[in-house]
Design a protein around this motif. Structure first.
Motif, PDB file in Angstrom:
ATOM      1  N   ASP A   1     -26.607 -21.616 -11.090  1.00  0.00           N
ATOM      2  CA  ASP A   1     -27.812 -21.379 -10.272  1.00  0.00           C
ATOM      3  C   ASP A   1     -28.103 -22.518  -9.297  1.00  0.00           C
ATOM      4  N   GLU A   2     -27.059 -23.192  -8.818  1.00  0.00           N
ATOM      5  CA  GLU A   2     -27.283 -24.243  -7.833  1.00  0.00           C
ATOM      6  C   GLU A   2     -27.872 -23.677  -6.540  1.00  0.00           C
ATOM      7  N   ASP A   3     -27.487 -22.437  -6.205  1.00  0.00           N
ATOM      8  CA  ASP A   3     -28.038 -21.824  -4.989  1.00  0.00           C
ATOM      9  C   ASP A   3     -29.536 -21.569  -5.136  1.00  0.00           C
ATOM     10  N   GLU A   4     -29.972 -21.114  -6.315  1.00  0.00           N
ATOM     11  CA  GLU A   4     -31.396 -20.884  -6.544  1.00  0.00           C
ATOM     12  C   GLU A   4     -32.170 -22.204  -6.569  1.00  0.00           C
ATOM     13  N   PHE A   5     -31.563 -23.219  -7.143  1.00  0.00           N
ATOM     14  CA  PHE A   5     -32.192 -24.546  -7.170  1.00  0.00           C
ATOM     15  C   PHE A   5     -32.416 -25.051  -5.749  1.00  0.00           C
ATOM     16  N   ASP A   6     -31.423 -24.941  -4.891  1.00  0.00           N
ATOM     17  CA  ASP A   6     -31.559 -25.393  -3.505  1.00  0.00           C
ATOM     18  C   ASP A   6     -32.587 -24.552  -2.753  1.00  0.00           C
ATOM     19  N   MET A   7     -32.602 -23.237  -2.979  1.00  0.00           N
ATOM     20  CA  MET A   7     -33.558 -22.390  -2.288  1.00  0.00           C
ATOM     21  C   MET A   7     -34.984 -22.662  -2.758  1.00  0.00           C
ATOM     22  N   ALA A   8     -35.175 -22.888  -4.045  1.00  0.00           N
ATOM     23  CA  ALA A   8     -36.504 -23.215  -4.550  1.00  0.00           C
ATOM     24  C   ALA A   8     -37.018 -24.503  -3.918  1.00  0.00           C
ATOM     25  N   ARG A   9     -36.135 -25.457  -3.737  1.00  0.00           N
ATOM     26  CA  ARG A   9     -36.540 -26.708  -3.083  1.00  0.00           C
ATOM     27  C   ARG A   9     -36.918 -26.446  -1.625  1.00  0.00           C
ATOM     28  N   ARG A  10     -36.099 -25.647  -0.924  1.00  0.00           N
ATOM     29  CA  ARG A  10     -36.403 -25.365   0.481  1.00  0.00           C
ATOM     30  C   ARG A  10     -37.671 -24.521   0.624  1.00  0.00           C
ATOM     31  N   ALA A  11     -37.967 -23.707  -0.384  1.00  0.00           N
ATOM     32  CA  ALA A  11     -39.174 -22.878  -0.344  1.00  0.00           C
ATOM     33  C   ALA A  11     -40.427 -23.659  -0.716  1.00  0.00           C
ATOM     34  N   GLY A  12     -40.267 -24.931  -1.057  1.00  0.00           N
ATOM     35  CA  GLY A  12     -41.425 -25.765  -1.348  1.00  0.00           C
ATOM     36  C   GLY A  12     -41.925 -25.694  -2.770  1.00  0.00           C
ATOM     37  N   LEU A  13     -41.109 -25.160  -3.688  1.00  0.00           N
ATOM     38  CA  LEU A  13     -41.540 -25.065  -5.070  1.00  0.00           C
ATOM     39  C   LEU A  13     -41.354 -26.369  -5.831  1.00  0.00           C
ATOM     40  N   MET A  14     -40.694 -27.327  -5.219  1.00  0.00           N
ATOM     41  CA  MET A  14     -40.601 -28.667  -5.791  1.00  0.00           C
ATOM     42  C   MET A  14     -40.427 -29.666  -4.654  1.00  0.00           C
ATOM     43  N   THR A  15     -40.938 -30.858  -4.867  1.00  0.00           N
ATOM     44  CA  THR A  15     -40.805 -31.906  -3.866  1.00  0.00           C
ATOM     45  C   THR A  15     -39.384 -32.469  -3.900  1.00  0.00           C
ATOM     46  N   PRO A  16     -38.959 -33.181  -2.837  1.00  0.00           N
ATOM     47  CA  PRO A  16     -37.641 -33.824  -2.894  1.00  0.00           C
ATOM     48  C   PRO A  16     -37.501 -34.762  -4.085  1.00  0.00           C
ATOM     49  N   GLY A  17     -38.576 -35.474  -4.412  1.00  0.00           N
ATOM     50  CA  GLY A  17     -38.516 -36.371  -5.569  1.00  0.00           C
ATOM     51  C   GLY A  17     -38.336 -35.615  -6.872  1.00  0.00           C
ATOM     52  N   ALA A  18     -39.050 -34.491  -7.007  1.00  0.00           N
ATOM     53  CA  ALA A  18     -38.905 -33.687  -8.219  1.00  0.00           C
ATOM     54  C   ALA A  18     -37.499 -33.115  -8.312  1.00  0.00           C
ATOM     55  N   ALA A  19     -36.943 -32.685  -7.178  1.00  0.00           N
ATOM     56  CA  ALA A  19     -35.580 -32.153  -7.177  1.00  0.00           C
ATOM     57  C   ALA A  19     -34.581 -33.231  -7.611  1.00  0.00           C
ATOM     58  N   ARG A  20     -34.794 -34.466  -7.162  1.00  0.00           N
ATOM     59  CA  ARG A  20     -33.904 -35.553  -7.589  1.00  0.00           C
ATOM     60  C   ARG A  20     -34.025 -35.788  -9.093  1.00  0.00           C
ATOM     61  N   ASP A  21     -35.252 -35.691  -9.603  1.00  0.00           N
ATOM     62  CA  ASP A  21     -35.457 -35.873 -11.043  1.00  0.00           C
ATOM     63  C   ASP A  21     -34.742 -34.781 -11.841  1.00  0.00           C
ATOM     64  N   VAL A  22     -34.799 -33.543 -11.345  1.00  0.00           N
ATOM     65  CA  VAL A  22     -34.128 -32.440 -12.041  1.00  0.00           C
ATOM     66  C   VAL A  22     -32.620 -32.656 -12.036  1.00  0.00           C
ATOM     67  N   ARG A  23     -32.078 -33.035 -10.883  1.00  0.00           N
ATOM     68  CA  ARG A  23     -30.643 -33.289 -10.807  1.00  0.00           C
ATOM     69  C   ARG A  23     -30.246 -34.432 -11.741  1.00  0.00           C
ATOM     70  N   ALA A  24     -31.083 -35.470 -11.809  1.00  0.00           N
ATOM     71  CA  ALA A  24     -30.792 -36.588 -12.713  1.00  0.00           C
ATOM     72  C   ALA A  24     -30.824 -36.126 -14.164  1.00  0.00           C
ATOM     73  N   ALA A  25     -31.774 -35.245 -14.496  1.00  0.00           N
ATOM     74  CA  ALA A  25     -31.820 -34.702 -15.854  1.00  0.00           C
ATOM     75  C   ALA A  25     -30.557 -33.908 -16.151  1.00  0.00           C
ATOM     76  N   GLY A  26     -30.083 -33.142 -15.161  1.00  0.00           N
ATOM     77  CA  GLY A  26     -28.844 -32.397 -15.350  1.00  0.00           C
ATOM     78  C   GLY A  26     -27.660 -33.310 -15.602  1.00  0.00           C
ATOM     79  N   LEU A  27     -27.599 -34.403 -14.868  1.00  0.00           N
ATOM     80  CA  LEU A  27     -26.501 -35.355 -15.063  1.00  0.00           C
ATOM     81  C   LEU A  27     -26.588 -36.021 -16.431  1.00  0.00           C
TER      82      LEU A  27
END
Length: 233
Positions: free
Chosen positions: A163-189
């Motif tokens: 679901d990387e495509d949905e994650f990117d679209m949710a970020r572009r749709a404003g459902l998470m801030t860039p900082g929150a998106a970085r935190d989610v990616r860090a959690a995934g790593l």
């Protein structure tokens, strides 16, 4: 539900029925404004398998009546093109859990839960790392918010992002801030590190677990979206 003493976490007993819920994703509140909590749009009645200070394990039984989001027209959200999937009007509907049951494992404070899937005849298929807010416990269950990005893990210890495509679209749709998106990616790593080390729960043999045949299927209550009453923590 059993208590462990004043000021400590109260634990559910094996066989207890609780609710596993997710709040609807929405734009972050404006700076300085806390805002009201988002409404719930996913609810799954589950049976407690184990509840300790280290792990909550629950079972979603086949046929369980759940709540899930749908488009305002009543069609599945994945029928909406990705470009408008997170901006199209939505509502919720009651529906039965299809297919085989799912075992869900969540560790306190961890920004993901791990789900186990089986094929018919209990042939183990895979683990699924669902990135999400650490769960908040309340007297009727646990609440979280899904973070879109997921990881599938297979018995040969291989893994793949989902679901990387949905994650990117949710970020572009404003459902998470860039900082929150970085935190989610860090959690995934961080979850990937656990997978590579074959840490808990992948090493713990949960794929051989089976539900108690005496357990009954939990019932979805009419007030499934009620405001939670916080448990001691």
């Amino acid at each position: 539900m059993t208590g462990t003493g004043s000021g400590q976490i109260e634990h559910w007993a094996p066989g207890d029925h609780i609710l596993w819920r997710y709040r609807r994703n929405g734009p972050p509140p404006a700076p300085g404004r806390a805002g009201a909590p988002a409404p719930f749009h996913i609810c799954r009645p589950v049976t407690v398998v184990q509840d300790t200070d280290e792990l909550l394990a629950v079972w979603v039984a086949p046929g369980t009546e759940c709540v899930k989001p749908v488009l305002a027209s009543g069609t599945d959200v994945h029928a909406e093109p990705l470009a408008t999937r997170y901006t199209a009007p939505r509502t919720t509907t009651r529906t039965s859990w299809l297919g085989n049951g799912v075992l869900k494992l969540a560790r306190p404070g961890e920004p993901w839960s791990v789900w186990l899937f089986w094929e018919p005849a209990w042939r183990f298929r895979s683990w699924y790392v669902n990135l999400e807010e650490p769960h908040t416990r309340w007297e009727g269950g646990v609440d979280s918010e899904d973070h879109f990005l997921d990881i599938s893990v297979y018995p040969d210890r291989s893994w793949v992002w989902r679901d990387e495509d949905e994650f990117d679209m949710a970020r572009r749709a404003g459902l998470m801030t860039p900082g929150a998106a970085r935190d989610v990616r860090a959690a995934g790593l961080a979850a990937v590190d656990v997978i590579r080390e074959w840490g808990a729960p992948f090493r713990d043999g949960w794929e051989d677990w089976r539900p108690d045949p005496q357990w009954r299927v939990p019932v979805l209550p009419d007030d499934w979206d009620r405001t939670p009453t916080r448990m001691p923590s």
